[in-house]
Design a protein around this motif. Structure first.
Motif, PDB file in Angstrom:
ATOM      1  N   ILE A   6      24.567  69.398  35.695  1.00  0.00           N
ATOM      2  CA  ILE A   6      25.081  70.678  36.274  1.00  0.00           C
ATOM      3  C   ILE A   6      26.443  70.799  35.546  1.00  0.00           C
ATOM      4  O   ILE A   6      27.221  69.756  35.604  1.00  0.00           O
ATOM      5  N   LEU A   7      27.003  71.907  35.067  1.00  0.00           N
ATOM      6  CA  LEU A   7      28.200  72.280  34.645  1.00  0.00           C
ATOM      7  C   LEU A   7      28.582  73.182  35.331  1.00  0.00           C
ATOM      8  O   LEU A   7      28.001  74.456  35.522  1.00  0.00           O
ATOM      9  N   LYS A   8      29.916  72.751  36.004  1.00  0.00           N
ATOM     10  CA  LYS A   8      30.400  74.002  37.064  1.00  0.00           C
ATOM     11  C   LYS A   8      31.743  74.419  36.209  1.00  0.00           C
ATOM     12  O   LYS A   8      32.626  73.598  35.821  1.00  0.00           O
ATOM     13  N   SER A   9      32.084  75.699  36.155  1.00  0.00           N
ATOM     14  CA  SER A   9      33.347  76.310  35.719  1.00  0.00           C
ATOM     15  C   SER A   9      33.617  77.350  36.314  1.00  0.00           C
ATOM     16  O   SER A   9      32.923  78.551  36.205  1.00  0.00           O
ATOM     17  N   GLY A  10      34.579  77.015  37.302  1.00  0.00           N
ATOM     18  CA  GLY A  10      34.867  78.161  38.185  1.00  0.00           C
ATOM     19  C   GLY A  10      33.804  78.745  39.268  1.00  0.00           C
ATOM     20  O   GLY A  10      33.162  77.440  39.860  1.00  0.00           O
TER      21      GLY A  10
END
Length: 107
Positions: A6-10
């Motif tokens: 999982i990549l969270k960006s904002g």
């Protein structure tokens, strides 16, 4: 073994599957293959006197690591050496590495 990355960006969130293959492990060292989003990483990781290390020879990368379970610190460290998405794939795979090796060494 497959695992979720999982990549969270904002408020944005990307999810993909990573794959961990463990052809070798011993007392304090691991050799593994990690696949994610079309990229393969040949991982050499282990413990040394002062902590842990990571080498990815097929990408000319090497660095110190925190505990393998410390995703956030490791992802940040690895992310300074490669694309963020690849760092998430590798750091997430490292979280699963010791448990997978323990099962494999037990058998």
């Amino acid at each position: 073994m497959d695992y979720t990355c999982i990549l969270k960006s904002g408020s944005r969130r990307e999810i993909w599957t990573g794959e961990l293959i463990l052809p070798g492990a011993g007392n304090g060292w691991y050799e593994a293959g990690i696949n994610g989003r079309g990229t393969y990483f040949h991982i050499l990781a282990g413990q040394h006197k002062y902590g842990n290390y990571l080498c990815i020879p097929n990408h000319d990368i090497g660095c110190e690591l925190s505990d393998f379970s410390d995703f956030f610190w490791n992802e940040e460290r690895i992310g300074s050496l490669m694309r963020k998405v690849d760092a998430v794939t590798v750091a997430t795979g490292l979280v699963h590495l010791p448990a997978m090796a323990a099962v494999q060494l037990k058998n």
